[in-house]
Each structure stands twice: as C-alpha cells, then as structure tokens.
Design an enzyme around this catalytic site. Structure first.
Site, short mmCIF file in Angstrom:
data_model
loop_
_atom_site.label_atom_id
_atom_site.label_comp_id
_atom_site.label_asym_id
_atom_site.label_seq_id
_atom_site.Cartn_x
_atom_site.Cartn_y
_atom_site.Cartn_z
N THR A 324 79.66 33.61 -75.13
CA THR A 324 80.25 34.69 -76.43
C THR A 324 81.50 35.20 -76.19
O THR A 324 82.46 35.02 -75.05
CB THR A 324 79.31 35.66 -76.44
OG1 THR A 324 79.51 36.81 -74.96
CG2 THR A 324 77.76 35.43 -76.41
N CYS A 325 82.16 35.58 -77.24
CA CYS A 325 83.65 36.06 -77.02
C CYS A 325 83.69 37.42 -76.56
O CYS A 325 84.48 38.46 -76.85
CB CYS A 325 84.33 35.98 -78.52
SG CYS A 325 84.40 34.24 -78.91
N ASP A 326 82.81 37.85 -75.76
CA ASP A 326 82.92 39.10 -75.20
C ASP A 326 83.16 39.19 -73.70
O ASP A 326 82.48 38.32 -72.91
CB ASP A 326 81.43 40.11 -75.45
CG ASP A 326 81.66 41.45 -74.90
OD1 ASP A 326 82.08 41.73 -73.87
OD2 ASP A 326 81.20 42.14 -75.66
N ASN A 367 77.81 36.93 -82.07
CA ASN A 367 78.83 35.71 -82.27
C ASN A 367 77.74 34.57 -83.05
O ASN A 367 78.17 33.57 -82.86
CB ASN A 367 79.28 35.24 -80.90
CG ASN A 367 80.52 36.05 -80.53
OD1 ASN A 367 80.77 35.55 -79.48
ND2 ASN A 367 81.20 36.51 -81.33
#
Ligand SMILES: *Cc1c(COP(=O)(O)O)cnc(C)c1O
Length: 377
Positions: A324-326, A367
C-alpha cells in the site's frame, strides 16, 4: 506448518492474489490437545481470532463454547450450532442495547470490570451471571494487552458486591495473561489474585464459582513454544496452590493457540529493490502487508516464518514491506529478515502461522486492495 493438504490446495487451485488457507484438521488437533491438557476446564474459543463459519461449526461440533465480543460474534456462534449457554459475552466494553440483544438471544454470562458496566448489565440483562476481569501485568507475552481491560483485584471485590446488590449472580473472576504468552508460569500470579477475591467475597457471604483463565496460549512462529500439556500442568499446579482442594469451575479462552498454526498465507513478491547503490539491505515488497491482514507485525511484535522455494540459496537480511501507499506499511525493518538473495519479482512466498488475527484485521479496501481471502479446507 504448511500441511500437505494446504500445499496441495495452493498447487492445484492456484488461488489468485494473497490468501489464507486454513487446515481444519489442525484446528481439531489443537482443540483435542487443549481438552487433554486441561480436562476439567471448559473451552471457550475466542471467536475474534478467526470467525470463519467452517471453524466455528467444527468447534461447536467438538463441544467447544465461545467467547464473543459483540452481538455479531454471538450470532455467528449461534449460527454455527452453539447454544446460548455455551456463549460468553466476554467484552468488558458493551453498549447497553447490545447487552439487551445478547440477553434476548439467551446469553446469560457477561464480563464486567467496573460498577458502571455492572449497572448496564443489571438493567439490560436482569439476573445474568457476571464475572469481573482483573488486570495482569502481561509480562512474558509477545502481544501484551495493556491496561485497557480489567481492574485491580481490590476493586473487583466492590464490582462483584455491587453486581450481587443489583440482583445479578456474581459468578467469578477473569483475566488474560497477554497474548502469545510463552511463560507457562504466567497464570500463577493471576490465580493468586483470583483466590484472594474469592476469599474476600466469601467473607461477605458471596460464593464465587468460576475462574475464567482467558487465552494467551501461543502459536509456534520462529521459536519453539511450550506444549499445551506444559501449560496444563503449570496451570493445574497453580490452581492447587491457590485454591487447595476447592478448585472452582474453570474456563480457558484460546484464540491464537486454537487456529494460529492451522493457517498459511500465500503471497507474492511484487518488487525487490535498494534505496541506494551502497544499501546493505534489499527491500522486498509483498502483495500483503499490515493492512492486508499482517497487523500483528506492528512494532515487529509477531515475526512470522516466511518460506520460499529458494530457501536453499544464500540468505541475506531484507526489509519487508506491504504493497500500500502508507509508509507505516513496513513489516520488518528494525530487525531485517533473512530471505534468499535469488528471490525475485513474481515469486510465491508462504507466510506460516497466520491462522489467527489476520482475516479479521485486514482492511476493507485500503488503496483498493481487497480484504484477505480465506479458504478453509
Ligand atoms: C482475544 C481474547 C482471547 C484470546 O486470546 P489469545 O491470546 O488469542 O488466546 C481470550 N479472551 C478474551 C477476553 C479476549 O479478548
């Protein structure tokens, strides 16, 4: 850990995307091991560890009872064949209308840890049985439970007296020694506290009958853990030590220890890279991370065994991260994880010991990644 049935399922079904595969034979073995280790205790499976209907049905058929934390979990246990007298509403933090709903479904055993909660139960489930949860220090646990649940033993005396005064049945004491508890002696101190509460209340004419000894039984990850038998011996000795020949009715609530080693997650390598030419550690990005079900890697608390087809090659430490983009979605970085240097994009990896606390922790669609799929075989 990955049984032949699980390996065959993955090899023949080729499920797309990351998924959990649970082998019910292992769940059954675990249930029987708990029953053998503590033959006088009732087993209340902690539903939150893995509420898959197939698991609940199997356990109900084997005679298990269920520790539930919400009305939805109570309904799942009932759907699986449990009768209401085999269900405990074990959450100390309940809405009054949920207590009422559970009462209407026939549940009559509730956890409390303060007089405020006792008052809710007395109003919404008149006449019910309540047990009071006491704090433990959680020492020895790899996933400790903080101070969120329970009160000090001295307060439990007032809580249970208040319950009796409001027409409830003051039934006993509960505690949880912390999850993934690798010290078989951890129950001793809590049982001493429970015996103290029993003694003090007896002097007020209140006879308690139940000690709920919670969960905490471990799953084997990278290190060996004691057997169910070893826990049974140690817990029984502590019961004798603190209750003499008046051992009360007891309950255990295994979650992780019932299903953890029954499940394997199949995942895939999405990217292998470095942050600089000199970087010592490769970064390995998988198609599953903290939000896809591996939340217990928080603070790197639980270190899962990861198996690849290239494990005969040389190993070097890697940082492992999710897709994910975290930026919090990093699994192991403080203590990098050894993986084969030949590991490459598209390779399949098996993450073992993932039967507990994975599907229930996976996000709905962070996401756009779908929640962790699960197959129970
Ligand atoms: C989560 C929970 C359990 C199960 O704990 P494990 O460490 O997974 O065995 C048992 N009892 C209660 C009240 C819980 O909240």
């Amino acid at each position: 850990m990955a049984t032949q049935r699980i390996l065959d399922f993955i090899a023949t079904r080729r499920p797309a995307g990351p998924c959990l595969v649970v082998d019910l034979d292992i769940v059954e073995d675990n249930f029987r091991a708990f029953r053998k280790a503590l033959p006088d205790s009732s087993i209340f499976y902690a539903v939150k560890a893995n509420p898959a209907p197939e698991i609940l049905r199997l356990l109900a058929s084997l005679g298990s009872s269920f520790d539930c934390a919400s009305v939805a979990e109570i309904e799942m246990a009932l759907d699986a064949g449990a009768t209401p007298n085999r269900i405990s509403f074990g959450n100390t933090i309940k809405k009054e209308r949920d207590v009422a709903a559970a009462h209407a479904l026939g549940v009559s055993l509730f956890a409390v840890d303060c007089v405020e909660e006792v008052e809710k139960v007395a109003r919404a489930a008149p006449g019910a049985r309540v047990f009071c949860r006491v704090l433990t220090d959680g020492e020895g646990a790899e996933w400790p439970l903080s101070r969120k649940f329970g009160c000090v033993p001295a307060m439990a005396i007032d809580v249970l007296t208040h319950a009796r005064d409001l027409g409830l049945v003051a039934t006993g004491v509960s505690f949880h020694v912390g999850s993934q508890q690798c010290d078989t002696e951890a129950w001793d101190k809590a049982l001493a506290d429970a015996a103290m509460v029993f003694g003090q209340l007896a002097e007020r004419g209140i006879v308690l009958t139940l000690v709920n000894m919670g969960g905490g039984f471990p799953t084997r990850y990278l290190k060996d853990v004691p057997s169910a038998q070893a826990y049974g011996r140690s817990i029984f000795a502590a019961l004798r030590r603190h209750f003499g020949n008046k051992i009360p009715e007891t309950i255990i609530e295994p979650g992780r220890g019932m299903v953890g080693d029954a499940g394997v997650i199949k995942a895939e390598v999405v990217l292998v890279s470095k942050k600089s030419v000199e970087d010592k550690n490769r970064w390995v990005y998988l198609d599953i991370g903290k939000f896809g079900g591996l939340a217990e890697t928080m603070d790197e608390a639980i270190r899962y065994p990861i198996v690849t087809a290239r494990d005969h090659d040389r190993m070097e430490p890697c940082v492992i991260a999710g897709p994910t983009c975290d930026s919090a979605d990093v699994l192991y970085e403080k203590t990098p994880y050894p993986l084969p240097i030949s590991l490459t994009v598209g390779d399949e990896v098996l993450i073992e010991g993932t039967g507990a606390y994975t599907t229930t922790y996976s996000a709905v669609a962070f996401n756009g990644f779908e929640p962790l799929r699960s197959y129970v075989i």
